[in-house]
Scaffold this motif. Structure first.
Motif, mmCIF file in Angstrom:
data_model
loop_
_atom_site.group_PDB
_atom_site.id
_atom_site.type_symbol
_atom_site.label_atom_id
_atom_site.label_comp_id
_atom_site.label_asym_id
_atom_site.label_seq_id
_atom_site.Cartn_x
_atom_site.Cartn_y
_atom_site.Cartn_z
ATOM 1 N N MET A 181 0.828 -1.199 0.000
ATOM 2 C CA MET A 181 0.000 0.000 0.000
ATOM 3 C C MET A 181 0.863 1.249 0.000
ATOM 4 N N SER A 182 0.421 2.288 -0.682
ATOM 5 C CA SER A 182 1.093 3.581 -0.657
ATOM 6 C C SER A 182 0.806 4.277 0.669
ATOM 7 N N VAL A 183 1.602 5.300 0.981
ATOM 8 C CA VAL A 183 1.382 6.053 2.217
ATOM 9 C C VAL A 183 0.023 6.741 2.186
ATOM 10 N N SER A 184 -0.342 7.276 1.038
ATOM 11 C CA SER A 184 -1.629 7.973 0.945
ATOM 12 C C SER A 184 -2.785 7.012 1.183
ATOM 13 N N ASP A 185 -2.687 5.794 0.664
ATOM 14 C CA ASP A 185 -3.741 4.810 0.897
ATOM 15 C C ASP A 185 -3.768 4.351 2.348
ATOM 16 N N ARG A 186 -2.615 4.300 2.978
ATOM 17 C CA ARG A 186 -2.583 3.945 4.402
ATOM 18 C C ARG A 186 -3.342 4.990 5.220
ATOM 19 N N ARG A 187 -3.114 6.245 4.882
ATOM 20 C CA ARG A 187 -3.827 7.315 5.594
ATOM 21 C C ARG A 187 -5.321 7.265 5.306
ATOM 22 N N ARG A 188 -5.683 6.996 4.065
ATOM 23 C CA ARG A 188 -7.095 6.894 3.698
ATOM 24 C C ARG A 188 -7.773 5.732 4.422
ATOM 25 N N LEU A 189 -7.066 4.628 4.559
ATOM 26 C CA LEU A 189 -7.623 3.479 5.267
ATOM 27 C C LEU A 189 -7.916 3.838 6.718
ATOM 28 N N LEU A 190 -6.999 4.543 7.363
ATOM 29 C CA LEU A 190 -7.210 4.933 8.754
ATOM 30 C C LEU A 190 -8.386 5.908 8.873
ATOM 31 N N GLU A 202 -3.485 -4.917 11.487
ATOM 32 C CA GLU A 202 -2.287 -4.793 10.650
ATOM 33 C C GLU A 202 -1.321 -5.932 10.943
ATOM 34 N N ASP A 203 -0.967 -6.683 9.905
ATOM 35 C CA ASP A 203 -0.019 -7.790 10.011
ATOM 36 C C ASP A 203 1.255 -7.378 9.275
ATOM 37 N N ASN A 204 2.405 -7.442 9.965
ATOM 38 C CA ASN A 204 3.620 -6.868 9.382
ATOM 39 C C ASN A 204 4.816 -7.809 9.483
ATOM 40 N N PRO A 217 5.981 3.869 6.479
ATOM 41 C CA PRO A 217 5.531 3.798 7.873
ATOM 42 C C PRO A 217 4.427 2.760 8.041
ATOM 43 N N THR A 218 4.447 2.083 9.168
ATOM 44 C CA THR A 218 3.364 1.147 9.470
ATOM 45 C C THR A 218 2.076 1.923 9.688
ATOM 46 N N LEU A 219 0.974 1.228 9.526
ATOM 47 C CA LEU A 219 -0.309 1.840 9.856
ATOM 48 C C LEU A 219 -0.351 2.246 11.322
ATOM 49 N N LYS A 220 0.222 1.399 12.179
ATOM 50 C CA LYS A 220 0.193 1.686 13.608
ATOM 51 C C LYS A 220 0.946 2.966 13.933
ATOM 52 N N SER A 221 2.053 3.221 13.243
ATOM 53 C CA SER A 221 2.813 4.441 13.506
ATOM 54 C C SER A 221 2.077 5.682 13.013
ATOM 55 N N ARG A 227 -6.987 3.041 16.249
ATOM 56 C CA ARG A 227 -7.804 2.171 15.401
ATOM 57 C C ARG A 227 -7.071 0.888 15.025
ATOM 58 N N VAL A 228 -5.759 0.874 15.143
ATOM 59 C CA VAL A 228 -4.962 -0.245 14.626
ATOM 60 C C VAL A 228 -4.581 -1.214 15.738
ATOM 61 N N VAL A 229 -4.908 -2.476 15.513
ATOM 62 C CA VAL A 229 -4.373 -3.585 16.309
ATOM 63 C C VAL A 229 -3.239 -4.181 15.494
ATOM 64 N N TYR A 230 -2.065 -4.242 16.072
ATOM 65 C CA TYR A 230 -0.841 -4.547 15.320
ATOM 66 C C TYR A 230 -0.334 -5.943 15.653
ATOM 67 N N PHE A 231 -0.199 -6.786 14.621
ATOM 68 C CA PHE A 231 0.365 -8.130 14.782
ATOM 69 C C PHE A 231 1.837 -8.111 14.384
ATOM 70 N N GLY A 232 2.687 -8.661 15.244
ATOM 71 C CA GLY A 232 4.104 -8.799 14.939
ATOM 72 C C GLY A 232 4.553 -10.235 15.119
ATOM 73 N N SER A 233 5.627 -10.600 14.435
ATOM 74 C CA SER A 233 6.126 -11.973 14.509
ATOM 75 C C SER A 233 7.632 -11.986 14.325
ATOM 76 N N PHE A 234 8.266 -12.979 14.949
ATOM 77 C CA PHE A 234 9.698 -13.199 14.766
ATOM 78 C C PHE A 234 9.971 -14.407 13.873
ATOM 79 N N ALA A 235 8.925 -14.945 13.248
ATOM 80 C CA ALA A 235 9.085 -16.141 12.429
ATOM 81 C C ALA A 235 9.933 -15.880 11.199
#
Length: 413
Positions: A181-190, A202-204, A217-221, A227-235
């Protein structure tokens, strides 16, 4: 996953573009006890733990929200410019548990639904089935989730008496499509999420594996309204065998008679009924890994990112070499593919159906494995598409595998 593992086991000499495994060339079994010692020293020297406290941390049941939450928070601040409340972070048994916990918390009855771009990660589709939560698919284009279609699907769901609770997205190099996603679309989504009163999940897992361009930038940042629940993983960044993930859920929750708490507290309560706590030994290994890399996953994964960049380039150049003259005709549609800027996956469209039976034939007669894309759709879709995962291969294996794929396509069409 069962299908892919079964076929790979029966055709061990086949070159596999199927599994989305991280590169294994830098793994060292000897690093595991070193990571444990590093984390032990951190507990003693940095946190002032006694010998008894350290022993208890390693061997006993642990804090439900986790014991390396402070190190994860340090990584997020360094790499994502994101400051998080430690109490909003829950360390989970892989990211998969985080998804199940969040969906279970959001699903009160059959009217609650979640939206997701399709195609989407099969693990998320599986999590919705486990909690019996309905999915509303949203179209995905070359720039990620179609925000106009998302708004329309939310409108339709509400008109049908349903409650759209959240929208799941992978903004960077999505699995399976590889789009971003572009930055502008990330902002629009929020903005849309705030307007429609839904959460964004958000899965990252892939953002560090780009082609050398500056990470977005992440959506969470960008999130100013929680509004954002952020999923992270070390896999993908550290190693999948540890099975350590996490979720950031800093949304205030009321209504249970105990006042206002964080969504993370509700998730921790659910987790205590499922897995009690995430393995403290596994957390200690990941904690040592983080400490030895200054808690920066961006720096820790530079070697892997270079491998993936080379492999992505090899795949795209290899497809161009083998199929560039494969122009469409009325009788024979062309072979085509997308061109991600990073991640681990490329999607190829074939001139014939690419189902599980065809995968079996590709493996047995041509010695090459791939993933049928129809598994990544919640309904119908992707019937002529395959996902090529290149993360665990060498350039030589990629070239040989693409030769076999080209022979398979020529014979089948």
């Amino acid at each position: 996953m069962t299908l892919l593992n079964d076929i790979a086991g029966r055709y061990p000499r086949a070159i596999s573009f199927a599994a989305g495994r991280p590169y294994e060339g830098f793994y060292d079994v000897g690093s595991l006890p070193r990571y444990l010692r590093t984390f032990e020293a951190h507990l003693e020297n940095d946190l002032g733990f006694s010998v008894e406290d350290i022993r208890r941390t390693f061997f006993q049941y642990g804090r439900t929200k986790g014991v390396i939450h402070h190190l994860i928070a340090r990584h997020l601040e360094l790499d994502e410019g994101l400051r998080v409340d430690l109490e909003s972070l829950v360390v989970t048994t892989g990211c998969q548990e985080a998804m199940v916990l969040v969906l279970r918390a959001l699903c009160r009855d059959s009217r609650d639904v979640v939206l997701t771009a399709v195609p989407t990660y099969v693990g998320f589709l599986g999590a919705t089935k486990l909690v019996d939560m309905g999915i509303r698919p949203v179209h995905e284009g070359p720039g990620g989730i179609d925000l106009d279609d998302l708004a329309e699907q939310i409108r339709r769901a509400k008109a049908e008496g349903l409650r759209p609770r959240a929208c799941y997205v992978v903004p960077d190099f999505a699995n399976p499509s590889g789009v971003s996603m572009s930055v502008s679309d990330r902002r629009r989504l929020l903005e849309l999420a705030n307007q429609e009163d839904i959460l964004v999940l958000e899965d990252n897992p892939y953002s560090f594996f780009n082609t050398g361009e500056q990470r977005l930038p992440t959506l969470k940042s960008l999130d100013q309204a929680r509004r954002v629940v952020y999923f992270g993983s070390f896999a993908k960044t550290a190693f999948a065998g540890a099975r350590v993930g996490y979720v950031i859920a800093d949304q205030p929750v009321t209504g249970d008679g105990t006042g206002t708490k964080l969504f993370a507290d509700q998730l921790a309560r659910l987790k205590s009924m499922m897995t009690l706590n995430t393995s403290t030994v596994a957390q200690a290994v990941i904690g040592g890994y983080l400490l030895e890399n200054g808690c920066s996953l961006e720096q820790a994964t530079l070697r892997e990112a270079a491998i993936y960049q080379t492999n992505l380039r090899t795949v795209l150049e290899g497809l161009e070499l083998r199929f560039r003259h494969d122009g469409p005709t009325k009788s024979e549609p062309s072979v085509s593919w997308n061109t991600p800027k990073g991640g681990m996956f490329v999607v190829v469209t074939l001139p014939f159906p690419a189902d599980d039976e065809m995968l079996e034939r590709s493996a047995s007669a041509f010695g090459v494995l791939w993933t049928p894309m129809h598994h990544f759709y919640s309904g119908t879709g992707g019937s002529r598409q395959i996902r090529l995962s290149f993360s665990a291969l060498t350039p030589q294996q990629i070239d040989e595998g693409l030769d076999r794929l080209a022979a398979f396509v020529a014979e089948t069409r």
